[in-house]
Scaffold this motif. Structure first.
Motif, PDB file in Angstrom:
ATOM      1  N   ARG A   1     -14.658  15.488  -4.591  1.00  0.00           N
ATOM      2  CA  ARG A   1     -14.600  14.077  -4.973  1.00  0.00           C
ATOM      3  C   ARG A   1     -14.825  13.861  -6.479  1.00  0.00           C
ATOM      4  NH1 ARG A   1     -17.964  11.000  -1.020  1.00  0.00           N
ATOM      5  NH2 ARG A   1     -16.207  10.225   0.146  1.00  0.00           N
ATOM      6  N   PHE A  46      -6.588  10.604  -0.791  1.00  0.00           N
ATOM      7  CA  PHE A  46      -7.713  11.255  -0.125  1.00  0.00           C
ATOM      8  C   PHE A  46      -7.308  12.127   1.059  1.00  0.00           C
ATOM      9  CE2 PHE A  46      -6.942   7.335   2.028  1.00  0.00           C
ATOM     10  CZ  PHE A  46      -7.402   7.463   3.333  1.00  0.00           C
ATOM     11  N   PRO A  92      -7.233   6.704  -5.846  1.00  0.00           N
ATOM     12  CA  PRO A  92      -7.170   8.161  -5.756  1.00  0.00           C
ATOM     13  C   PRO A  92      -6.727   8.477  -4.331  1.00  0.00           C
ATOM     14  CG  PRO A  92      -9.432   7.433  -5.428  1.00  0.00           C
ATOM     15  CD  PRO A  92      -8.597   6.185  -5.574  1.00  0.00           C
ATOM     16  N   LYS A 121     -11.671  14.473  -8.284  1.00  0.00           N
ATOM     17  CA  LYS A 121     -10.678  13.440  -7.985  1.00  0.00           C
ATOM     18  C   LYS A 121     -10.941  12.207  -8.856  1.00  0.00           C
ATOM     19  CE  LYS A 121     -10.886  11.006  -4.084  1.00  0.00           C
ATOM     20  NZ  LYS A 121     -10.856  10.617  -2.664  1.00  0.00           N
ATOM     21  N   TYR A 122     -12.220  11.858  -8.973  1.00  0.00           N
ATOM     22  CA  TYR A 122     -12.551  10.681  -9.785  1.00  0.00           C
ATOM     23  C   TYR A 122     -12.522  10.977 -11.285  1.00  0.00           C
ATOM     24  CZ  TYR A 122     -13.191   7.564  -5.894  1.00  0.00           C
ATOM     25  OH  TYR A 122     -12.946   6.766  -4.809  1.00  0.00           O
ATOM     26  N   ALA A 135       0.863  -1.192   0.000  1.00  0.00           N
ATOM     27  CA  ALA A 135       0.000   0.000   0.000  1.00  0.00           C
ATOM     28  C   ALA A 135       0.897   1.239   0.000  1.00  0.00           C
ATOM     29  CB  ALA A 135      -0.903  -0.009   1.220  1.00  0.00           C
ATOM     30  N   ASP A 136       0.301   2.405  -0.183  1.00  0.00           N
ATOM     31  CA  ASP A 136       1.117   3.625  -0.226  1.00  0.00           C
ATOM     32  C   ASP A 136       0.259   4.832   0.137  1.00  0.00           C
ATOM     33  OD1 ASP A 136       3.460   5.012  -0.637  1.00  0.00           O
ATOM     34  OD2 ASP A 136       2.960   5.515  -2.698  1.00  0.00           O
ATOM     35  N   ALA A 180     -12.471  -1.026  -2.895  1.00  0.00           N
ATOM     36  CA  ALA A 180     -13.919  -0.812  -2.837  1.00  0.00           C
ATOM     37  C   ALA A 180     -14.147   0.365  -1.906  1.00  0.00           C
ATOM     38  CB  ALA A 180     -14.607  -2.056  -2.291  1.00  0.00           C
ATOM     39  N   SER A 181     -14.406   1.551  -2.458  1.00  0.00           N
ATOM     40  CA  SER A 181     -14.638   2.720  -1.590  1.00  0.00           C
ATOM     41  C   SER A 181     -16.035   3.257  -1.832  1.00  0.00           C
ATOM     42  CB  SER A 181     -13.538   3.764  -1.802  1.00  0.00           C
ATOM     43  OG  SER A 181     -13.347   4.013  -3.163  1.00  0.00           O
ATOM     44  N   SER A 182     -16.167   4.564  -2.069  1.00  0.00           N
ATOM     45  CA  SER A 182     -17.500   5.152  -2.245  1.00  0.00           C
ATOM     46  C   SER A 182     -18.136   4.677  -3.551  1.00  0.00           C
ATOM     47  CB  SER A 182     -17.347   6.664  -2.313  1.00  0.00           C
ATOM     48  OG  SER A 182     -16.542   6.988  -3.437  1.00  0.00           O
TER      49      SER A 182
HETATM   50  C1  LIG Z   1      -9.216  -1.694   0.956  1.00  0.00           C
HETATM   51  C2  LIG Z   1      -8.749  -0.305   0.664  1.00  0.00           C
HETATM   52  C3  LIG Z   1      -7.408  -0.082   0.373  1.00  0.00           C
HETATM   53  C4  LIG Z   1      -6.943   1.217   0.128  1.00  0.00           C
HETATM   54  N1  LIG Z   1      -5.611   1.420  -0.103  1.00  0.00           N
HETATM   55  C5  LIG Z   1      -5.146   2.699  -0.265  1.00  0.00           C
HETATM   56  C6  LIG Z   1      -3.763   2.970  -0.433  1.00  0.00           C
HETATM   57  O1  LIG Z   1      -2.911   2.082  -0.431  1.00  0.00           O
HETATM   58  N2  LIG Z   1      -3.389   4.267  -0.588  1.00  0.00           N
HETATM   59  C7  LIG Z   1      -4.289   5.316  -0.596  1.00  0.00           C
HETATM   60  O2  LIG Z   1      -3.870   6.464  -0.748  1.00  0.00           O
HETATM   61  N3  LIG Z   1      -5.605   5.079  -0.439  1.00  0.00           N
HETATM   62  C8  LIG Z   1      -6.050   3.814  -0.258  1.00  0.00           C
HETATM   63  N4  LIG Z   1      -7.392   3.591  -0.083  1.00  0.00           N
HETATM   64  C9  LIG Z   1      -8.306   4.756  -0.067  1.00  0.00           C
HETATM   65  C10 LIG Z   1      -9.085   4.905  -1.385  1.00  0.00           C
HETATM   66  O3  LIG Z   1      -8.224   5.063  -2.465  1.00  0.00           O
HETATM   67  C11 LIG Z   1     -10.007   6.129  -1.335  1.00  0.00           C
HETATM   68  O4  LIG Z   1      -9.276   7.301  -1.499  1.00  0.00           O
HETATM   69  C12 LIG Z   1     -10.755   6.254  -0.037  1.00  0.00           C
HETATM   70  O5  LIG Z   1     -11.426   5.050   0.219  1.00  0.00           O
HETATM   71  C13 LIG Z   1     -11.769   7.417  -0.113  1.00  0.00           C
HETATM   72  O6  LIG Z   1     -12.535   7.221  -1.249  1.00  0.00           O
HETATM   73  P1  LIG Z   1     -13.778   8.110  -1.624  1.00  0.00           P
HETATM   74  O7  LIG Z   1     -13.285   9.497  -1.906  1.00  0.00           O
HETATM   75  O8  LIG Z   1     -14.366   7.442  -2.825  1.00  0.00           O
HETATM   76  O9  LIG Z   1     -14.684   8.067  -0.434  1.00  0.00           O
HETATM   77  C14 LIG Z   1      -7.855   2.308   0.159  1.00  0.00           C
HETATM   78  C15 LIG Z   1      -9.215   2.062   0.418  1.00  0.00           C
HETATM   79  C16 LIG Z   1      -9.664   0.789   0.682  1.00  0.00           C
HETATM   80  C17 LIG Z   1     -11.129   0.571   0.970  1.00  0.00           C
END
Ligand SMILES: Cc1cc2nc3c(=O)[nH]c(=O)nc-3n(C[C@H](O)[C@H](O)[C@H](O)COP(=O)(O)O)c2cc1C
Length: 444
Positions: free
Chosen positions: A145, A130, A128, A148-149, A57-58, A217-219
């Protein structure tokens, strides 16, 4: 149709483990943060167990309180995995890289070059960013958002188009003729609101064509994007029911994007501390927890048990009066688990040592208990596989490979050996190269 075998990968985000106190354990070298040999050793261990991938992850900023722990994330995922690629042969290598900052040409080039040098074993966790701290490192503020997307969509399309810009038809170098047929190495000429590139990319196809795309899997925005581009989606459901719902949502998102839902795999996070007995595993976890301030978790536990009081004797089982008044919050699996453990006679400190508040479901127990967890989720269609997190890598990865993998194999739910050589093979994914006509139509 779902595979009869689960997919397993290890989150190797730093060289210590998922628990912030792992670096303090007497058997751990505290210098491991910068030691690539340690990363290589863990990746090789995972490969010995036939695991399909390691994952980094990063976050793009210094994340963590250095007085208490090391930086929580790796120095640089792509650079690290380039070294791991040279020291391993079969295991997949998944690097996180944000779509929010780097220009697609550079993203496409680094990831595909890594895919070529690893002989087709790379995955890209496309996220993306956040957090304001990440944006601050690029002199920016977090955008709305939608923006960003919007940038993520453009970046995904430009990267994939660039990956396909050196066509298979360009052929192999012919010393009597052409090095490559320029008629099949073409510009992409894509320009959006946020990013663009002319191309072509100076990188021919790898053994798997191009990197596998992983997305979180986010929003709703994130899920829609994952439905369009991801080969693999990672998520953190807290129960089997949540996992099943999330997996279905991901599959529906793929179907809505005009794809076969069988072509998208859903992996759930899971955490483990493994011991010869449950008590051994709890001892290991308690040794880690001893370095953290448990006053906050104890108050949280009291609330999760429906009690209105602080625990004055955290090492004693709950009193009969306390047990008579514990109540699980409806629909909260963590609360239900905490109540069950308290009722089984575990002290508040031991309930916490069962990892009830980890951000994903965790097992602190024996290899069989770990295998049971994975099997139950897999067979309930809550996941196609798992992102494994270990409290302490130095004991967890070897323990999993030597004690859990054989149980899963005996139960027929994990392959006996690598059946293919690329990450795409390990995930059971169909061939894919360049921007698909489905996406190209969307890109207009
Ligand atoms: C399982 C999982 C792994 C994620 N890994 C990373 C990551 O490695 N680096 C990162 O910057 N964000 C990571 N995220 C965050 C997502 O990229 C995203 O920015 C965050 O869930 C907010 O999304 P939204 O703006 O759609 O609500 C991860 C999210 C989830 C659910």
């Amino acid at each position: 149709m779902k595979s009869e075998h689960m997919i397993l990968g290890i989150a190797l985000t730093n060289n210590f483990g998922a628990h912030p106190a792992a670096w303090r354990m007497p058997h751990v070298d505290p210098g491991s943060y910068t030691n690539i040999d340690v990363t290589v050793e863990y990746a090789r261990m995972a490969e010995r167990g036939g695991l399909q991938f390691v994952f980094i992850a990063d976050r793009l900023f210094l994340h963590g309180d250095l007085a208490a722990s090391h930086p929580l994330f790796n120095m640089d995922p792509i650079v690290t995995l380039a070294a791991v690629a040279q020291a391993t042969e079969r295991i997949g290598l998944v690097a996180t890289a944000s779509t929010s900052f780097t220009e697609p040409y550079l993203l496409a080039r680094q990831l595909k070059a890594l895919d070529v040098i690893s002989h087709g074993r790379v995955g890209w966790n496309a996220v993306p960013s956040f957090e304001p701290d990440a944006f601050a490192n690029f002199g920016k503020e977090v955008p709305p958002r939608e923006n960003k997307y919007e940038r993520l969509h453009e970046a995904m399309q430009v990267v994939q188009a660039l990956w396909g810009s050196w066509g298979y038809e360009a052929g192999q170098p012919d010393q009597q003729g052409m090095f490559a047929d320029p008629a099949h190495v073409k510009p992409v000429n894509l320009h959006g609101t946020h990013v663009g590139a002319r191309g072509p990319l100076p990188v021919p196809p790898s053994e798997q064509g191009q990197p596998v795309i992983v997305m979180p899997a986010s929003s709703g925005y994130g899920l829609q994007a994952a439905g369009m581009y991801a080969n693999v989606v990672i998520g953190m459901p807290s129960s089997i029911e949540e996992g099943r719902t999330l997996r279905d949502t991901v599959r529906q998102a793929a179907a809505q994007a005009g794809r076969d839902p069988e072509e998208i795999k859903f992996l759930a996070f899971a955490g483990f501390t493994i011991g010869d007995t449950e008590h051994d595993a709890l001892d290991s976890r308690r040794a880690l927890d001893a370095w953290t301030d448990i006053r906050g978790p104890l108050s949280r536990l009291s609330a999760y048990l429906g009690l209105q009081q602080q625990f004055t004797r955290p090492d004693e089982p709950l009193t009969p009066a306390q047990l008579a008044s514990v109540r699980a919050h409806p629909h909260d699996v963590r609360s239900a688990r905490a109540v069950a453990l308290a009722k089984a006679g575990w002290s508040p400190r031991d309930v916490l040592a069962h990892a009830v508040f980890d951000p994903y479901p965790s097992v602190v127990g024996t290899a069989e208990q770990v295998a049971d967890h994975l099997q139950e989720w897999f067979e309930a269609d809550a996941a196609d596989g798992f992102m494994l997190n270990f409290d302490d890598f130095s004991t967890g990865i070897g323990g999993f490979v030597d004690h859990v993998v054989p149980v899963l194999r005996e139960r027929g739910i994990f392959p006996d050996r690598y059946e293919g050589s690329t990450l795409r093979d390990h995930f059971g994914l169909p061939p894919q190269y360049g921007i698909t006509t489905r996406i190209a139509r969307t890109a207009g």
